[in-house]
Scaffold this motif. Structure first.
Motif, short mmCIF file in Angstrom:
data_model
loop_
_atom_site.label_atom_id
_atom_site.label_comp_id
_atom_site.label_asym_id
_atom_site.label_seq_id
_atom_site.Cartn_x
_atom_site.Cartn_y
_atom_site.Cartn_z
N ALA A 74 43.77 50.82 44.19
CA ALA A 74 44.40 51.11 43.14
C ALA A 74 43.31 50.98 42.72
CB ALA A 74 44.89 49.80 42.81
N LEU A 77 41.48 54.42 41.60
CA LEU A 77 43.02 55.92 41.01
C LEU A 77 42.79 55.17 40.09
CD1 LEU A 77 45.30 55.35 44.17
CD2 LEU A 77 43.46 56.96 43.60
N SER A 78 41.46 56.28 38.94
CA SER A 78 41.72 54.87 37.23
C SER A 78 41.91 55.84 37.03
CB SER A 78 40.28 54.54 36.97
OG SER A 78 39.45 56.36 37.50
N HIS A 82 47.12 58.67 38.56
CA HIS A 82 48.15 57.62 39.26
C HIS A 82 48.86 56.65 38.98
CE1 HIS A 82 45.83 60.93 41.80
NE2 HIS A 82 44.80 60.47 41.31
N ARG A 85 51.48 56.07 40.95
CA ARG A 85 50.31 55.11 42.89
C ARG A 85 49.77 53.72 42.90
NH1 ARG A 85 50.81 54.45 47.54
NH2 ARG A 85 48.65 54.51 48.70
N VAL A 86 49.14 53.78 41.70
CA VAL A 86 48.33 51.92 41.07
C VAL A 86 49.42 50.94 40.59
CG1 VAL A 86 47.23 50.50 39.53
CG2 VAL A 86 46.71 52.92 40.08
N HIS A 90 49.45 47.68 44.13
CA HIS A 90 49.65 46.62 43.10
C HIS A 90 50.58 45.82 44.06
CE1 HIS A 90 46.14 46.28 40.66
NE2 HIS A 90 46.61 47.47 40.59
#
Length: 105
Positions: A74, A77-78, A82, A85-86, A90
């Motif tokens: 996570a 993927l900044s 995304h 997806r993040v 989480h």
């Protein structure tokens, strides 16, 4: 568990697979190469091996590793593309953290 809780299902399936892999007994390479077909054991159960028994600590360590893996992914993927997806990573980590006594990775 409700079918619509996809994050929980995904996290639990992956963690159960990791636990299953950790319980597997390693196969010696010599065993794989050394037996001719006519000398191979035959019959019901001859290929079965006892699984390892994991301690509670080992299980907790595997769950922590799964949590850390999701949180690290996570963090990588900044991009805003995304964000879904993040959020899912989480959510999966949160599901797994509920199974740990201390609640920390």
């Amino acid at each position: 568990m409700r079918a619509r809780d996809k994050a929980a299902v995904s996290a639990l399936r992956a963690t159960l697979a990791a636990l299953d892999n950790a319980e597997a007994v390693p196969v010696d390479e010599a065993e794989l190469r050394g037996v001719a077909l006519e000398h191979a054991p035959a019959g019901v159960g001859v290929t079965e091996a006892a699984r390892r028994e994991l301690s509670e600590r080992a299980v907790a360590d595997i769950v922590r590793a799964e949590v850390t893996e999701r949180l690290d992914a996570a963090a990588q993927l900044s991009a805003s593309a995304h964000a879904d997806r993040v959020a899912r990573l989480h959510a999966e980590a949160a599901v797994l953290l509920r199974f740990l006594d201390d609640g920390a990775p």
